[in-house]
Design a protein around this motif. Structure first.
Motif, PDB file in Angstrom:
ATOM      1  N   GLY A  30       1.836   7.251  -5.871  1.00  0.00           N
ATOM      2  CA  GLY A  30       2.131   6.765  -7.254  1.00  0.00           C
ATOM      3  C   GLY A  30       2.738   5.352  -7.152  1.00  0.00           C
ATOM      4  N   VAL A  31       2.629   4.612  -5.853  1.00  0.00           N
ATOM      5  CA  VAL A  31       3.069   3.431  -5.731  1.00  0.00           C
ATOM      6  C   VAL A  31       2.089   2.430  -6.327  1.00  0.00           C
ATOM      7  CG1 VAL A  31       3.542   1.339  -4.083  1.00  0.00           C
ATOM      8  CG2 VAL A  31       4.485   3.701  -3.733  1.00  0.00           C
ATOM      9  N   ALA A  32       2.388   1.455  -7.333  1.00  0.00           N
ATOM     10  CA  ALA A  32       1.547   0.658  -8.045  1.00  0.00           C
ATOM     11  C   ALA A  32       2.067  -0.882  -7.524  1.00  0.00           C
ATOM     12  CB  ALA A  32       1.600   0.572  -9.479  1.00  0.00           C
ATOM     13  N   HIS A  33       1.207  -1.476  -6.574  1.00  0.00           N
ATOM     14  CA  HIS A  33       1.513  -2.851  -6.475  1.00  0.00           C
ATOM     15  C   HIS A  33       1.087  -3.986  -7.237  1.00  0.00           C
ATOM     16  CE1 HIS A  33       1.798  -6.600  -4.421  1.00  0.00           C
ATOM     17  NE2 HIS A  33       0.575  -6.507  -4.232  1.00  0.00           N
ATOM     18  N   GLN A  34       1.864  -4.819  -7.771  1.00  0.00           N
ATOM     19  CA  GLN A  34       1.463  -6.087  -8.669  1.00  0.00           C
ATOM     20  C   GLN A  34       2.416  -7.215  -8.291  1.00  0.00           C
ATOM     21  OE1 GLN A  34       1.254  -5.685 -12.746  1.00  0.00           O
ATOM     22  NE2 GLN A  34       0.367  -7.794 -13.162  1.00  0.00           N
TER      23      GLN A  34
ATOM     24  N   ASP B  99       0.778  -1.252   0.167  1.00  0.00           N
ATOM     25  CA  ASP B  99       0.012   0.005   0.023  1.00  0.00           C
ATOM     26  C   ASP B  99       0.932   1.162   0.123  1.00  0.00           C
ATOM     27  OD1 ASP B  99       0.830   0.550   2.689  1.00  0.00           O
ATOM     28  OD2 ASP B  99      -0.988  -0.277   3.526  1.00  0.00           O
ATOM     29  N   GLY B 100       2.151   1.142  -0.097  1.00  0.00           N
ATOM     30  CA  GLY B 100       3.080   2.386  -0.171  1.00  0.00           C
ATOM     31  C   GLY B 100       2.929   3.000   1.255  1.00  0.00           C
ATOM     32  N   SER B 101       2.640   2.810   2.314  1.00  0.00           N
ATOM     33  CA  SER B 101       2.602   3.564   3.504  1.00  0.00           C
ATOM     34  C   SER B 101       4.190   3.318   4.420  1.00  0.00           C
ATOM     35  CB  SER B 101       1.698   2.972   4.234  1.00  0.00           C
ATOM     36  OG  SER B 101       1.602   1.690   4.985  1.00  0.00           O
ATOM     37  N   VAL B 102       4.433   4.291   4.975  1.00  0.00           N
ATOM     38  CA  VAL B 102       5.466   4.133   5.910  1.00  0.00           C
ATOM     39  C   VAL B 102       5.193   4.354   7.346  1.00  0.00           C
ATOM     40  CG1 VAL B 102       7.887   5.105   6.443  1.00  0.00           C
ATOM     41  CG2 VAL B 102       7.118   4.917   3.961  1.00  0.00           C
ATOM     42  N   VAL B 103       5.752   3.690   8.118  1.00  0.00           N
ATOM     43  CA  VAL B 103       5.439   3.811   9.765  1.00  0.00           C
ATOM     44  C   VAL B 103       6.750   3.949  10.317  1.00  0.00           C
ATOM     45  CG1 VAL B 103       3.172   2.423   9.501  1.00  0.00           C
ATOM     46  CG2 VAL B 103       5.372   1.273  10.317  1.00  0.00           C
ATOM     47  N   ARG B 104       6.683   4.646  11.567  1.00  0.00           N
ATOM     48  CA  ARG B 104       7.922   4.814  12.260  1.00  0.00           C
ATOM     49  C   ARG B 104       7.516   3.896  13.699  1.00  0.00           C
ATOM     50  NH1 ARG B 104      11.289   9.918  14.862  1.00  0.00           N
ATOM     51  NH2 ARG B 104      12.339   8.560  16.455  1.00  0.00           N
ATOM     52  N   VAL B 105       8.751   3.046  13.944  1.00  0.00           N
ATOM     53  CA  VAL B 105       8.563   2.164  14.974  1.00  0.00           C
ATOM     54  C   VAL B 105       9.554   2.615  15.978  1.00  0.00           C
ATOM     55  CG1 VAL B 105       9.069  -0.325  15.760  1.00  0.00           C
ATOM     56  CG2 VAL B 105       7.783   0.374  13.604  1.00  0.00           C
ATOM     57  N   ASP B 106       8.904   2.829  17.361  1.00  0.00           N
ATOM     58  CA  ASP B 106       9.709   3.083  18.445  1.00  0.00           C
ATOM     59  C   ASP B 106      10.539   1.814  18.917  1.00  0.00           C
ATOM     60  OD1 ASP B 106      10.649   3.467  21.261  1.00  0.00           O
ATOM     61  OD2 ASP B 106       9.246   5.243  21.313  1.00  0.00           O
TER      62      ASP B 106
ATOM     63  N   TYR C 230      15.068   8.310   1.120  1.00  0.00           N
ATOM     64  CA  TYR C 230      14.940   7.823  -0.239  1.00  0.00           C
ATOM     65  C   TYR C 230      14.040   6.543  -0.313  1.00  0.00           C
ATOM     66  CZ  TYR C 230      18.855  10.910  -1.527  1.00  0.00           C
ATOM     67  OH  TYR C 230      19.718  12.284  -2.008  1.00  0.00           O
ATOM     68  N   ALA C 231      13.460   6.233  -1.623  1.00  0.00           N
ATOM     69  CA  ALA C 231      12.472   5.169  -1.674  1.00  0.00           C
ATOM     70  C   ALA C 231      12.685   4.691  -2.983  1.00  0.00           C
ATOM     71  CB  ALA C 231      11.094   5.494  -1.324  1.00  0.00           C
ATOM     72  N   TYR C 232      12.757   3.373  -3.297  1.00  0.00           N
ATOM     73  CA  TYR C 232      12.756   2.639  -4.505  1.00  0.00           C
ATOM     74  C   TYR C 232      11.543   2.240  -4.711  1.00  0.00           C
ATOM     75  CZ  TYR C 232      14.388  -0.889  -8.184  1.00  0.00           C
ATOM     76  OH  TYR C 232      14.369  -1.490  -9.273  1.00  0.00           O
ATOM     77  N   PHE C 233      10.715   2.392  -5.687  1.00  0.00           N
ATOM     78  CA  PHE C 233       9.209   1.807  -5.899  1.00  0.00           C
ATOM     79  C   PHE C 233       8.740   2.007  -7.329  1.00  0.00           C
ATOM     80  CE2 PHE C 233       9.224   6.574  -5.569  1.00  0.00           C
ATOM     81  CZ  PHE C 233       7.973   6.943  -6.295  1.00  0.00           C
TER      82      PHE C 233
ATOM     83  N   GLY D 173       6.212  -2.557  -5.925  1.00  0.00           N
ATOM     84  CA  GLY D 173       5.413  -1.875  -5.018  1.00  0.00           C
ATOM     85  C   GLY D 173       6.532  -1.022  -4.099  1.00  0.00           C
ATOM     86  N   LEU D 174       6.295  -0.619  -3.115  1.00  0.00           N
ATOM     87  CA  LEU D 174       7.207   0.039  -2.292  1.00  0.00           C
ATOM     88  C   LEU D 174       8.176  -0.774  -1.784  1.00  0.00           C
ATOM     89  CD1 LEU D 174       8.240   2.748  -1.053  1.00  0.00           C
ATOM     90  CD2 LEU D 174       6.738   2.450   0.889  1.00  0.00           C
ATOM     91  N   LEU D 175       9.513  -0.812  -2.161  1.00  0.00           N
ATOM     92  CA  LEU D 175      10.424  -1.770  -1.924  1.00  0.00           C
ATOM     93  C   LEU D 175      11.760  -1.051  -0.797  1.00  0.00           C
ATOM     94  CD1 LEU D 175      10.716  -3.161  -5.321  1.00  0.00           C
ATOM     95  CD2 LEU D 175       9.316  -3.905  -3.531  1.00  0.00           C
TER      96      LEU D 175
END
Length: 397
Positions: A123-127, A102-109, A148-151, A131-133
């Motif tokens: 703009g992430v297209a998952h198939q 789904d292209g989301s990003v979370v921060r984990v404590d 930076y994100a590769y997607f 997707g968001l890599l």
């Protein structure tokens, strides 16, 4: 302000830039095998679709790791992650983790395990495997706060950067992306996706050949390669060919990049029917695919330092810690350890956690004798268990 602003959003202008000289790594000389059964053709380990030599130093030789290591799961850092893939450890503490689907990003404590929504990459297209890599922080993150994100999009794979501001409201902490590189071929399989900044402060990216084998040997294509670029997405000075991003070629699907204590670059690679690989990466060298899978002993092609039957590995993320390369395996559902004596294994690869946590996607060094390990059972190919997916903290030797 962004010190590496691209000339125009979403573009890449080919030019030479000043920077460190490209790495010239020592050659790998020993190939070890592990496992005993051959696996099927595996995109990410399931189904059937079709560096640098360190400068001379007066410092003493590093102490060798033990031939046999150990792994202890110290704790579960967090759980309840969905289709996680990339991780970026924050210098102020915590982890940024991206969801492939789904292209989301979370921060984990990492102290409490609490998850906070940072935002989503538009703009992430998952198939399939797309997707968001990969995620990576700028080498000047302290001043520019760039992620930076590769997607994958509807048209290609690309790399973009965006400001991360944890002081903004939850879910709105990612700024608008600036694309630094577009046009990496995409597919439902073999998109590569790992990105990492090297000791030279250049950005490296592992790409896949999308199932089109010929692209791996085509040096004009960005598919089936390890790419090296400036933080702006320009060809880095000292690359094997002027004005080219290609650092090495002949790769099937690279999803792991890590540097050892002497700044040598290592990469993991998915095989097809026979051998998965751990490679010591040298600039300009040909790693064989599709001519060679695993060790081929053929002139002109670099053999892997270690190899596994495809049923035993499907290697994704890798890390260097405690004198060894650690490899997270998807289909193999285990964490592999390859202890190193410089460029050679000093013992056979060693497996840990076999089947205990399912598919393993990403592993990161987390301080002396520690690793972060990310499971990947909610990616449609695993069998999710209660609490999946999770980040584990490991004590290792």
């Amino acid at each position: 302000m962004d010190p590496h602003r691209p000339p125009a959003k979403g573009t890449r202008t080919v030019r030479r830039t000043t920077g460190p000289t490209a790495l010239t790594a020592a050659a790998a000389a020993l190939v070890l095998t592990a496992g005993c059964s051959s696996g099927p053709t595996h995109p990410e380990g399931q189904g059937t679709p079709s560096a640098t030599k360190a400068p001379a130093s007066a410092s003493p030789r590093p102490q060798l790791p033990p031939a046999q290591g150990s792994v202890k799961v110290a704790r579960t850092v967090t759980d309840g992650l969905k289709s996680p893939w990339g991780i970026a450890p924050l210098p102020e503490g915590g982890l940024l983790i991206g969801s492939r689907d789904d292209g989301s990003v979370v921060r984990v404590d990492t102290a409490t395990g609490k998850k906070t929504a940072a935002g989503s990459v538009p703009g992430v297209a998952h198939q399939g495997e797309a997707g968001l890599l990969g995620l990576a922080l700028s080498p000047t993150y302290a001043s520019d706060h760039l992620l930076y994100a590769y997607f994958t999009t509807e048209s290609d794979n690309r790399i973009a950067r965006m400001n991360y501001d944890p002081q903004r409201p939850e879910g709105q902490q990612l700024g608008a992306p600036d694309t630094i590189l577009r046009g990496i071929p995409k597919g439902s399989i073999h998109n590569g996706g790992r990105i990492a900044f090297g000791p030279d402060r250049m950005l490296y990216a592992g790409t896949g050949e999308t199932g089109d084998r010929g692209l791996a040997q085509d040096k004009k294509s960005l598919a089936g390669k390890i790419l090296r670029m400036t933080p702006d997405g320009q060809p880095a000075y000292g690359n094997p060919e002027a004005d080219s991003l290609v650092y090495s070629y002949g790769h099937r699907n690279v999803q792991g990049l890590a540097w050892d204590g002497e700044n040598r670059l290592w990469a993991s690679e998915f095989g097809q029917d026979t051998w998965d690989e751990l490679n010591l990466v040298e600039p300009g060298k040909n790693y064989g695919w599709p001519v060679v899978e695993g060790r081929g002993d053929k002139p002109g092609y670099v053999d892997p330092v270690a190899q596994w039957k495809t049923s035993e590995a499907s290697p994704s993320g890798i890390a260097f810690a405690s004198g060894s390369v650690w490899i997270a395996s998807l289909k193999g559902e285990r964490l592999w350890r390859v202890p190193l004596d410089a460029t050679k294994p000093l013992a056979a690869p060693e497996a840990f956690l076999g089947g205990r946590y399912g598919r393993l996607r990403t592993v990161l060094a987390a301080g002396t004798g520690k690793l972060w390990l990310l499971t990947n059972n909610t990616d449609s190919r695993g069998t999710p268990r209660p609490g999946d997916d999770r980040v584990l903290e490991l004590d290792v030797t």
